[in-house]
Design a protein around this motif. Structure first.
Motif, short mmCIF file in Angstrom:
data_model
loop_
_atom_site.label_atom_id
_atom_site.label_comp_id
_atom_site.label_asym_id
_atom_site.label_seq_id
_atom_site.Cartn_x
_atom_site.Cartn_y
_atom_site.Cartn_z
N LEU A 78 -24.33 1.70 2.11
CA LEU A 78 -24.29 2.99 2.79
C LEU A 78 -23.44 4.02 2.04
CD1 LEU A 78 -24.09 1.90 6.52
CD2 LEU A 78 -26.04 2.59 5.18
N THR A 79 -22.78 3.63 1.00
CA THR A 79 -21.92 4.62 0.34
C THR A 79 -22.26 4.86 -1.13
OG1 THR A 79 -20.31 2.86 -0.01
CG2 THR A 79 -19.91 4.34 1.83
N LEU A 80 -22.92 3.89 -1.79
CA LEU A 80 -23.22 4.09 -3.21
C LEU A 80 -24.08 5.33 -3.39
CD1 LEU A 80 -24.05 0.57 -4.69
CD2 LEU A 80 -22.15 2.08 -5.26
N ARG A 81 -23.87 6.03 -4.50
CA ARG A 81 -24.67 7.23 -4.73
C ARG A 81 -25.93 6.93 -5.52
NH1 ARG A 81 -22.66 11.73 -2.91
NH2 ARG A 81 -24.19 12.96 -4.04
N LEU A 84 -29.95 11.28 -4.75
CA LEU A 84 -29.26 11.69 -3.53
C LEU A 84 -28.75 13.11 -3.68
CD1 LEU A 84 -28.10 10.41 -0.86
CD2 LEU A 84 -26.01 10.06 -2.14
N ARG A 85 -28.99 13.93 -2.64
CA ARG A 85 -28.51 15.31 -2.72
C ARG A 85 -27.75 15.68 -1.46
NH1 ARG A 85 -34.05 18.04 -4.14
NH2 ARG A 85 -34.57 16.39 -2.67
N ALA A 86 -27.02 14.74 -0.91
CA ALA A 86 -26.37 15.00 0.37
C ALA A 86 -25.07 15.77 0.15
CB ALA A 86 -26.06 13.69 1.08
N ARG A 87 -24.85 16.73 1.04
CA ARG A 87 -23.57 17.43 0.99
C ARG A 87 -22.53 16.59 1.72
NH1 ARG A 87 -25.07 22.96 3.62
NH2 ARG A 87 -26.43 21.57 4.76
N PRO A 88 -21.31 16.61 1.26
CA PRO A 88 -20.28 15.87 2.01
C PRO A 88 -20.05 16.55 3.35
CG PRO A 88 -19.30 17.16 0.25
CD PRO A 88 -20.78 17.25 0.06
N PRO A 89 -19.80 15.77 4.38
CA PRO A 89 -19.60 16.35 5.71
C PRO A 89 -18.29 17.11 5.79
CG PRO A 89 -19.12 14.03 5.72
CD PRO A 89 -19.64 14.33 4.37
N GLN A 98 -15.73 16.81 11.03
CA GLN A 98 -16.87 16.01 11.47
C GLN A 98 -16.69 14.56 11.04
OE1 GLN A 98 -20.53 17.53 10.02
NE2 GLN A 98 -21.75 16.08 11.18
N ALA A 99 -16.26 14.37 9.78
CA ALA A 99 -16.06 13.01 9.30
C ALA A 99 -15.01 12.30 10.14
CB ALA A 99 -15.64 13.04 7.83
N ALA A 135 -14.11 12.98 13.25
CA ALA A 135 -14.62 12.71 14.58
C ALA A 135 -15.55 11.52 14.55
CB ALA A 135 -15.36 13.95 15.12
N ALA A 136 -16.42 11.46 13.52
CA ALA A 136 -17.35 10.35 13.41
C ALA A 136 -16.60 9.04 13.25
CB ALA A 136 -18.28 10.59 12.23
#
Lengths: 565, 301, 476, 128
Positions: B23-26, B80-85, B89-90, B92-93
Motif C-alpha cells: 500500500l505504500t510502494l511507489r 502512480l500520480r497521487a498527490r500526498p494528502p 487529513q492524514a 485524521a485518517a
C-alpha cells in the motif's frame, strides 16, 4: 306569378354542372354558379307554394314537394349557397383546382337543395349522399396536409353516417312498407331504424361525440365552403331529424335523455375546446357545435314532451335560420379580413363582424335574441324535471358563444394579411351581414320582441372573463399551446419520428458534494469520501458502544454525528 | 509450543509488512508483487488457523488471479500520480483507523466466541451427502449464499462485457512459455478434477478447482493461444452463464421434487451436489478467464 | 411445489441469463420477466393478506444453520414497490433506443433483471451474511446501470459508486464478522442478543455505517448525485427510486429486530436524516442541471425517510415506523416518475439546464405534467401517498410532543416545495432557450410510464389502506 | 502475546492499514488494493474467531473436528507440501465462517475485476 316547377330546384345546379363539363363553355358559365340556387330561393318565397311534382319514372317513384317545415330551410339554404358561390368565385379566382371545387360545390348544392324537397326515402337518401360525398371535394380544396387529414376524417365519418342512414331507412321502409319519408316518423317504425337514421343524421349535425370531423373540415375548407358547411349542411342534418323523429306524436323519454346528454356535452365541450384553438375558423366551427347542440336540446325536449313541440318546432327553426345566416356571414367575413392590412379598414370590418358576433351571442334587438326568446318560451312547456337543466344550458350556450366569439375576433385581429385575397370577397359578406342585421324586421314576431336585460348578462360576463384572462396572460407571460387538430384523432396521427435533438453542451459542472469543492476544479478526491466513511463508522461505533440502551429518547439531543471530510 | 508461537508472530508480522509495502510502494510492479506475497502469506496463516479450503482459494484466487488483474491494471494505468494528502487529513485518517482497529482488536479478542454452528453442522453432516463440512455448508446448508455468489460473478462478467475494457494481448514471451504451458495445462486439468472430486470429503471443491482451471486457461492465453476468436469467446461466455442457469434450475427442480428450494431428495444429495459442482467448476473457470481477458474490441500493448 | 416466493428470487436471474445470452431478444424477454415478476409480487401480497406472514427454510435447514426466506408485509410491500416501478421503467426502456453503441450483452436488460432478482432476494432475506451477498449483486448491477451510457462522467461516477459501495459492503461484512464472534450466529434473530452487549452494539454500528454508505445518507452521500445524474434516465430512475431503498429497508429491519436496544443508532439516524434533508435541499436549490436537482432531492428525501425511521421509536411501542415504510413507497413512485420525466424533458430540449427550461416553441407536455404531479407527491400535498406518510409521521410526533422534529419535517417540506417549484414554475413561463432544431417528440411510451407512476403516487394516497394492511402482517 | 491474539491483531492491523490508505490516497489502483487488503483483514478476523470457538470446544471433541483433522492430514500430503507435518497444523475451524470467507474471496475477485475494468476504461480515456 308563373308557377315554378319544383323539379327545377335541384335541377338548376345539376344542369349547370353538366354544362360545366364542357371545357369550352366554362369561362362563360362559371359566373352562373351563384345564380344556380336562385330557382330554389324563388320557390321558397313563392306564394302560394309550388305544387308537388311526381316523377314516377325516376327511381322508386320520386316525389318532390315543399312542406311548411322545409320552406324556411329551403329559403335560407338557397340564399347561403348563392352568397357562398359568389365569394367562392372571387376567392378562388386563380386557385389551382378551381373547376373541381366548383363542380363539387354544385353537386353538393344539388344534394342540399334536393333533399329539402324530396318526399320519398330514395330521393332523400340520394340527395343526402350527393351532398355529403361532394363536400369531400370542398374540404380537400388546397391539398395541404391539414386538408388531407381533415378530408380523411371527414369521409370516414360521412360514409359511416351514410351507411347508418341507409340501414335505418331500409329497415324503416321494410317495416312500414312505405317509401314516403314522412312515414319514417310513424309509430310502426322499429326503434332500431329510428336510432340508425338519427345516428346518420347526428353525424351531419355534428353532435358530440360524432363531431370530430367538424372542426377539422371547417378549418381546412375555404371560407365559402365553410360557410355552407356550417350554415346550410349542418341544418340538413337538423331538417332530417325533424322529419324522421316522431316529434309531437310520441314521447320517447329514453331517447330524449340520450339526445339531451349529447347536447349538453356539446354545450360544455364546444367552448372548452374552441377557446384553445389557434385559428379563427376552428373557433367558429366549435361555436357551430355549441349552437347545433342547442338545437338538438330543443329536439330532445320535443321528444320528451310531445305537447310542447308545436311551440318548440318554430323556435328551433328560428334558431336554425338565425344561426345559418349569422355563422355563414362570420365565415364569409374571414377572407374579407384577410384581404385587409391591420388598420382602420380592418378595424371597421372587425366592428361589423363584432355586430354579427353579438347577434350570434343573443344580444337584444338582434335575430339571436328573438330566436333565444322563442326557444325559452317554448321550453316553458317542457317537463318540470327538464326546466332546471334547460335554463342552465341556455345560459351556458350564450356564455360559451360569447366567449368563442371574442376569441375568434381576437384571432382575426391578429391574422396576417393575405395579399393574394381580392378585396371584392367582402361583397357577399356585406350581403349576408345586411340580411342578419335586417333580420329583426324580417322575422315573424321580431319587432314585437322586447329587449330583455337578462340577455345582456352572458356577453357581459364573457367580456369580463376575457378581460380577466387577458390580464392573467399578460402579467404572467403564460402561453397557450394550440392542441393537435382533431382532438382525440390527433393522437392517432402517425407523425414521423423527429430526428434526435441537437444537444447543447452541458452546463459547466460545479460540484456541490463532499467530493468536489468549488474552485478546485473537477478533480475528484475520493479519499475524502473514504475519510468520511471511516469517521462515521468510528463515531457510530462510539455512540453505540457508549450510549446506554434504553427507551428511545426521541426528542432528546442525540449524540453528534461527525466525520465529514 | 514456543516455536509455533514465534512462527505465528513472524507470519503475522510478515503479512502486515507486506501489506504495508503493497500500500505504500511507489513502484507499480513492486506493489503488486508485495500484494501477491501478502496473499501467499495470508494463505499460509489460514492453514495455521485450520482453514485449508480457504487457504487454497486465497492462494489461487486472492493472490494469483487478483494479482494478475493488478498486474494487467498496473501496466495500463501507468505510473502512480497521487498527490500526498493534506497533513490534517492524514492525521485524521491515521487517528480514525487506529481507533477503529484498536476497538476491533479489543472486540474480537474479548468476544465469547461460542459459535452455534459446529454442533449443528456435526449433527447434519450425515444427511448432507458429503463429509467435508465446508462443502456441506457451501452446497447444502447455505447453498443459497453460494447461488447468489455465482450470480455476483455473472453480474461482474456482464459489467465487464458492457464496459469492454481493452482486451489482453500477451507479449511474446518467447520459446520458454509454450513448453511451460504444455506441461502446466494438463497438470492443472488433472489437479482441478482431483480437487473437485475430493471436495466431497476433503479440502477442495468447485471454487478451488475452477480457479486452478482458470489458471491453466490464463497460462494458455499468456502462452499465445488466441482467445479472441469469436467462436471461442462465445463458447466461454455461454459456459460462464451456464453455471448459474444450472444451479438455479436445479434449485427450482429440487423444490418441485421435495417442496423445499435447494432441498435435495433424500439419499441423492451427493449426486446433486457433484453435478452442480461440476457445472460450477467449468463456469467459474470460464468466468474468471473472461474477467481477466476482457471483451474489448481494441487491444492494449 | 414451486412457490411464488422462490420464483420471485430465481426467475429474474434466469431471465437475466437468457437476456445476456440472446441480446436481440433481450427487450422482449426482459419485459416479459418484469411483468411476470409483478404478477408474482401481486400473488404474494394477496396470499399474505389472506394467511399472514410466512417463513421458508431453504433446503429444509432451519436457521441459524440454514437460511430462511421471510415473506412478511414489509417485504411484500417493498417487492410490490419494486415490481411496480420496475414495470414502468421497463416500459420506458422498451421504447428507447439503446444509448451509445450497441452493447454486446444486451445492455440495460440483463443488468436490470439482475438488480430485480437481487432486490427480491434482499427483501426476503433473513440472514446478515446473505444480505451482504445480495448487496454485492445489487452494487455491481447498479454500477453497470450507471455506466451504461459509457460517457466519461458516467464512468467516473460508476467507479466512485462501486468503490464507495464496496467500502460500505466491507464495513457491513466487518459488522457481520463481529456479530458472528459475539453471538455465534448471523441470522437476524441474533440482533436482540447483539444489542445486549457493547461488542454486539459495535457490530450493529458497523453494519449501520455500511448501510448508510449504501443508502447515501448524509454525510456519506458523496458518490450519489453524480451517479444518479449521469446515468441514462431509466437507470437513474431505478437507482434513485429502488436501489438506495434497499439499505433503508435493512436499517428498518434492524430497527424492528433491535427494539429498544438500538435506540442510540436510531437517534443517530434521525440526526443524520435531518442533516441530509437540509443539505440535500440546499444543494437542490443551487443545482444547475435538472437531473442533478432531482438527485439532490433524493438525498433530501432519503434524509426524511431516515428521520422517520429514527424518530419512530421502539416498534414494540409504536407503529410510527409504518410512516417510514410508506414514505419509502411514495418516494419510489414519485422519484422514478420524476427521473423518467426529466429524461424526456432533456430529450426534447436537448439539454437539462434548469435556467433553460422556459421555452417559447415547446409548450409543457406530458413529461412536464408528470413531473408536476410527482413534485406534488414529493412535497407531500394531499391526496398523495407522500402526504399520508408525512401526516402519520407528524401526527405521531405531535402526540409525543416532539416539537423539534415536527419543525424539522416542516422545514424540509417547505424547502422541497421551494426547489421543486424552481422547475415547475419555469415550465410555465416563456423564454428562448431551445436548442436549434429542438421540437417536441411525438407521444411516447416514456410519457406513459412517467405519467403512470406519477398518477400511481397520487392514487396510492387515496388507497393507502392497502399498504397499511400489508404492513400489519409484518413480523416484529 | 498468546496465539489467540496474534491473528486477530494481524487482522485488525490489516483493516487499520487499509482504512488509512483509503482515506489518504486517491490513486485508483491503490484504492482497489486497499479494499482487497481490507477484505483480507476481515476474513482473518472471522477465521480467527471461528478457530477460537473450536479451541474452546476442544475438550469435548466432536465428530466434525475428527473428520476435519483426518481429511486435513490427507490433504496436507497431497496439495500443500510446504506445510507438511501434521503436528504443526491446527484443528479444523468452524466450517461456517470458512464458507463465508470463501464466498467473500470469490465475490471480491468479481468486484475487483469490475473495478479494474472501470479504472482501465477511465485510464484509457485519460490517455486520449
Amino acid at each position: 306569378m308563373i308557377a315554378l316547377p319544383l323539379w327545377i330546384v335541384p335541377a338548376a345546379p345539376l344542369v349547370l354542372l353538366a354544362l360545366l363539363l364542357v371545357p369550352q363553355a366554362r369561362p362563360a358559365l362559371r359566373a352562373l354558379v351563384p345564380l344556380a340556387p336562385l330557382p330554389a330561393l324563388a320557390a321558397a318565397l313563392a306564394s302560394p307554394a309550388p305544387a308537388p311534382v311526381t316523377l314516377d319514372w325516376l327511381m322508386l317513384g320520386t316525389e318532390l314537394a315543399l312542406t311548411d317545415t322545409a320552406r324556411p330551410f329551403l329559403g335560407f339554404t338557397a340564399a347561403l349557397w348563392a352568397l357562398a358561390g359568389w365569394q367562392a368565385l372571387r376567392l378562388l379566382r386563380d386557385a389551382p383546382g378551381r373547376d373541381r371545387f366548383l363542380a363539387c360545390f354544385l353537386l353538393a348544392m344539388t344534394g342540399n337543395l334536393g333533399l329539402l324537397v324530396a318526399q320519398d326515402i330514395a330521393a332523400f337518401y340520394s340527395f343526402f349522399a350527393a351532398m355529403s360525398l361532394a363536400s369531400w371535394g370542398l374540404v380537400l380544396q388546397g391539398g395541404g396536409a391539414a386538408q388531407v387529414f381533415a378530408g380523411r376524417v371527414y369521409i370516414g365519418f360521412a360514409v359511416t353516417g351514410e351507411l347508418a342512414l341507409f340501414a335505418g331507412l331500409s329497415l324503416g321502409a321494410f317495416a312500414t312498407g312505405e317509401t314516403r319519408l314522412a312515414a319514417m316518423a310513424g309509430p310502426e317504425v322499429p326503434a332500431l331504424a329510428t336510432a340508425l337514421m338519427a345516428a346518420g343524421l347526428l353525424v351531419k349535425l355534428g353532435a358530440v361525440p360524432l363531431h370530430l370531423w367538424l372542426p377539422l373540415a371547417h378549418a381546412a375548407a375555404p371560407a365559402p365552403a365553410s360557410a355552407v358547411l356550417s350554415g346550410a349542411m349542418l341544418k340538413a342534418g337538423l331538417f332530417g331529424l325533424m322529419t324522421v323523429l316522431p316529434l309531437g306524436s310520441a314521447a320517447l323519454p329514453g331517447a330524449a335523455a340520450g339526445l339531451a346528454a349529447m347536447a349538453l356535452a356539446g354545450l360544455v365541450l364546444a367552448p372548452a375546446l374552441g377557446l384553445v384553438q389557434a385559428e379563427a375558423k376552428a373557433v367558429l366551427a366549435y361555436s357551430s357545435i355549441g349552437q347545433m347542440s342547442l338545437m338538438a336540446l330543443g329536439l330532445a325536449a320535443g321528444l320528451a314532451a310531445p305537447a310542447a313541440w308545436p311551440l318548440l318546432g318554430p323556435a328551433v327553426l328560428l334558431l336554425a335560420v338565425h344561426h345559418a345566416f349569422a355563422k355563414a356571414a362570420l365565415f364569409l367575413g374571414v377572407p374579407a379580413v384577410w384581404s385587409t392590412a391591420p388598420g382602420a379598414l380592418r378595424a371597421a370590418l372587425l366592428a361589423a363582424l363584432a355586430l354579427l358576433a353579438l347577434a350570434l351571442a343573443g344580444l337584444p334587438a338582434t335575430s339571436g335574441a328573438i330566436a333565444k326568446t322563442a326557444l325559452k318560451e317554448a321550453l316553458e312547456a317542457a317537463p318540470a324535471g327538464w326546466q332546471v337543466w334547460l335554463g342552465t344550458a341556455l345560459f351556458a350556450a350564450s356564455l360559451g358563444t360569447a366567449l368563442l366569439m371574442l376569441r375568434a375576433l381576437w384571432l382575426l385581429a391578429d391574422a396576417p394579411q393575405k395579399p393574394d385575397t381580392a378585396g371584392d370577397v367582402a361583397l357577399p359578406w356585406l350581403g349576408a351581414t345586411g340580411l342578419v342585421l335586417a333580420a329583426p324586421w324580417l322575422l315573424p314576431g321580431g319587432a314585437a320582441a322586447a329587449p330583455d336585460p337578462a340577455d345582456l348578462v352572458p356577453p357581459g360576463l364573457a367580456a369580463a372573463l376575457a378581460l380577466a384572462a387577458l390580464a392573467l396572460v399578460r402579467s404572467f407571460g403564460l402561453r397557450l399551446a394550440p392542441p393537435k387538430a382533431g382532438e382525440l384523432l390527433g393522437l392517432f396521427e402517425a407523425a414521423p419520428r423527429p430526428a434526435p435533438v441537437l444537444a447543447l453542451p452541458p452546463p459547466p459542472r460545479r460540484g456541490r458534494t463532499l467530493v468536489v469543492r468549488r474552485g478546485r476544479g473537477a478533480v475528484a478526491r475520493p479519499e475524502r469520501g473514504a475519510l468520511a466513511i471511516l469517521g462515521v463508522a468510528a463515531a457510530l461505533a462510539l455512540v453505540m458502544a457508549l450510549a446506554p440502551a434504553g427507551p428511545a429518547p426521541v426528542s432528546a439531543p442525540p449524540a453528534p454525528v461527525t466525520g465529514e471530510g | 509450543m514456543s516455536p509455533v508461537v514465534l512462527f505465528d508472530a513472524a507470519l503475522a508480522l510478515g503479512v502486515l509488512g507486506c501489506a504495508a509495502l503493497a500500500l505504500t510502494l511507489r513502484d507499480r510492479t513492486g506493489t503488486v508483487a508485495a500484494f501477491m506475497l501478502t496473499g501467499l502469506l495470508v494463505a499460509l496463516s489460514w492453514l495455521r488457523l485450520g482453514a485449508p479450503d480457504v487457504a487454497l482459494a486465497e492462494a489461487a484466487i486472492g493472490a494469483g488471479l487478483t494479482g494478475a488483474l493488478f498486474l494487467r491494471g498496473a501496466r495500463r494505468l501507468g505510473p502512480l500520480r497521487a498527490r500526498p494528502p493534506a497533513p490534517a487529513q492524514a492525521a485524521a485518517a491515521a487517528l480514525g483507523a487506529a481507533v477503529l482497529s484498536a476497538a476491533l482488536l479489543w472486540a474480537f479478542a474479548t468476544a465469547p466466541a461460542e459459535s452455534l454452528y459446529p454442533p449443528r453442522v456435526a449433527a447434519a453432516l450425515e444427511d448432507s451427502g458429503v463429509s467435508n463440512p465446508v462443502t456441506a455448508v457451501l452446497l447444502n446448508f447455505r447453498a443459497w449464499d453460494t447461488l447468489l455468489e455465482i450470480a455476483v460473478l455473472v453480474v461482474a462478467l456482464l459489467l465487464v462485457m458492457t464496459l469492454s475494457p481493452p482486451r489482453v494481448i500477451p507479449d511474446k514471451l518467447g520459446a520458454l512459455v509454450q513448453p511451460f504451458a504444455r506441461i502446466v495445462v494438463p497438470v492443472a486439468v488433472l489437479v482441478a478434477g482431483h480437487l473437485l472430486w475430493q471436495g466431497a470429503e476433503a479440502p477442495g471443491g468447485a471454487f478451488q478447482a475452477g480457479a486452478v482451471l482458470a489458471g491453466a486457461g490464463l497460462a494458455l492465453v499468456l502462452g499465445g493461444v488466441r482467445v479472441d476468436r469469436r467462436v471461442l469467446r462465445r463458447a466461454l461466455t455461454a459456459l460462464a452463464l451456464a453455471g448459474l442457469a444450472v444451479f438455479t434450475l436445479a434449485a427450482l427442480a429440487s423444490q418441485a421434487v421435495t417442496g423445499a428450494l435447494l432441498g435435495y431428495p433424500d439419499g441423492q444429495a451427493k449426486a446433486w451436489i457433484i453435478a452442480i459442482e461440476g457445472a460450477l467448476t467449468l463456469s467459474i473457470a470460464a468466468t474468471l478467464c473472461l474477467l481477466f481477458t476482457g471483451y474489448g474490441r481494441r487491444s492494449a500493448r | 411445489m414451486v412457490t411464488e416466493t422462490s420464483l420471485l428470487v430465481t426467475l429474474p436471474f434466469l431471465a437475466a441469463l437468457a437476456a445476456a445470452a440472446a441480446p436481440r431478444a433481450a427487450a422482449t424477454l426482459g419485459m416479459a420477466a418484469t411483468l411476470a415478476n409483478a404478477g408474482f409480487a401481486a400473488l404474494l401480497a394477496r396470499a399474505l393478506l389472506a394467511d399472514g406472514a410466512r417463513e421458508t427454510s431453504l433446503g429444509g435447514w432451519e436457521a441459524p444453520l440454514g437460511i430462511t426466506l421471510r415473506a412478511d408485509g414489509l417485504a411484500a410491500l417493498m417487492i410490490g414497490m419494486t415490481a411496480l416501478v420496475g414495470s414502468a421503467v421497463a416500459l420506458q426502456a422498451m421504447g428507447r433506443p439503446a444509448p451509445g453503441r450497441p452493447a454486446p450483452a444486451g445492455g440495460f436488460w440483463p443488468l436490470w433483471l439482475a438488480t430485480l432478482g437481487a432486490m427480491n432476494a434482499l427483501f426476503l432475506s433473513d440472514d446478515l451474511f446473505n444480505l451482504y451477498v445480495t448487496f454485492e449483486i445489487l452494487g455491481l448491477s447498479a454500477v453497470g446501470l450507471t455506466a451504461l451510457t459509457g460517457s466519461r462522467r458516467a464512468l467516473r461516477a460508476a467507479f466512485d459508486y462501486l468503490s464507495a459501495g464496496l467500502a460500505g459492503s466491507l464495513l457491513l461484512l466487518l459488522g457481520v464478522a463481529l456479530a458472528y464472534a459475539e453471538a455465534g450466529r448471523v441470522d437476524l434473530a441474533a440482533v436482540p442478543a447483539l444489542v445486549e452487549t457493547m461488542r454486539g452494539r459495535i457490530a450493529l454500528a458497523l453494519v449501520l455505517a455500511g448501510l448508510a454508505v449504501k443508502a447515501a445518507l448524509f454525510p456519506l452521500h458523496f458518490w450519489m448525485p453524480a451517479a444518479h445524474a449521469n446515468a441514462a434516465p431509466p437507470a437513474s430512475a431505478l437507482l434513485s427510486a429502488l436501489v438506495v431503498k434497499t439499505a433503508l429497508y435493512v436499517a428498518l429491519r434492524l430497527s424492528l429486530e433491535g427494539g429498544a436496544g438500538i435506540a442510540p443508532a436510531r437517534a443517530a439516524l434521525a440526526v443524520a436524516g435531518s442533516g441530509a434533508m437540509l443539505w440535500g435541499a440546499w444543494n437542490a436549490l443551487r443545482a444547475e442541471r435538472l437531473k442533478l436537482l432531482v438527485a439532490h432531492s433524493t438525498v433530501a428525501q432519503i434524509g426524511l425517510i431516515a428521520l422517520a425511521l429514527g424518530v419512530a421509536g421502539n416498534p414494540a411501542d409504536s407503529t410510527l415506523w409504518q410512516a417510514a415504510a410508506l414514505l419509502m413507497l411514495s418516494h419510489a413512485l414519485a422519484k422514478a416518475a420524476m427521473f423518467l420525466a426529466a429524461g424526456r424533458i432533456a430529450e426534447e430540449l436537448g439539454h437539462d439546464r434548469i435556467s433553460g427550461l422556459n421555452r417559447t416553441e415547446l409548450r409543457p407536455g406530458a413529461a412536464e405534467f408528470a413531473f408536476a404531479i410527482a413534485a406534488v407527491s414529493l412535497i407531500g400535498l394531499p391526496p398523495t401517498a407522500g402526504f399520508v406518510g408525512k401526516w402519520v409521521l407528524i401526527e405521531g410526533l405531535i402526540a409525543r410532543e416532539a416539537w423539534i422534529w415536527v419543525a424539522l419535517v416542516m422545514t424540509g417540506t417547505v424547502l422541497s416545495a421551494a426547489y421543486l417549484s424552481r422547475v415547475v414554475s419555469r415550465c410555465l413561463r416563456g423564454g428562448p432557450h431551445v436548442a436549434p432544431g429542438a421540437r417536441r417528440p411525438a407521444w411516447h411510451m416514456g410519457d406513459v410510464a412517467a405519467l403512470g407512476l406519477a398518477v400511481g403516487a397520487l392514487a396510492l394516497g387515496l388507497a393507502s389502506a392497502l399498504p397499511f394492511a400489508l404492513l400489519e402482517t409484518t413480523l416484529t | 502475546m498468546t496465539p489467540d491474539l496474534i491473528y486477530p491483531a494481524a487482522g485488525a492491523g490489516l483493516i487499520g492499514l487499509a482504512l488509512w490508505r483509503l482515506a489518504t490516497c486517491g490513486d485508483t489502483l491503490r484504492r482497489i488494493m486497499a479494499l482487497n487488503v481490507l477484505a483480507v483483514g476481515i476474513a482473518m478476523l472471522m477465521l480467527a474467531a471461528g478457530r477460537e470457538t473450536l479451541m474452546l470446544a476442544a475438550g469435548r471433541e466432536t465428530s466434525t473436528l475428527a473428520a476435519g483433522r483426518d481429511t486435513l492430514t490427507r490433504a496436507a500430503g497431497q496439495d500443500t507440501p510446504q506445510t507438511a507435518g501434521a503436528g504443526f497444523l491446527q484443528a479444523a475451524a468452524d466450517p461456517v465462517p470458512q464458507a463465508f470467507v470463501l464466498t467473500g474471496i470469490v465475490v471480491l475477485v468479481a468486484v475487483t475485476a469490475a473495478l479494474m475494468a472501470l479504472a482501465e476504461r477511465l485510464g484509457a480515456r485519460d490517455g486520449d
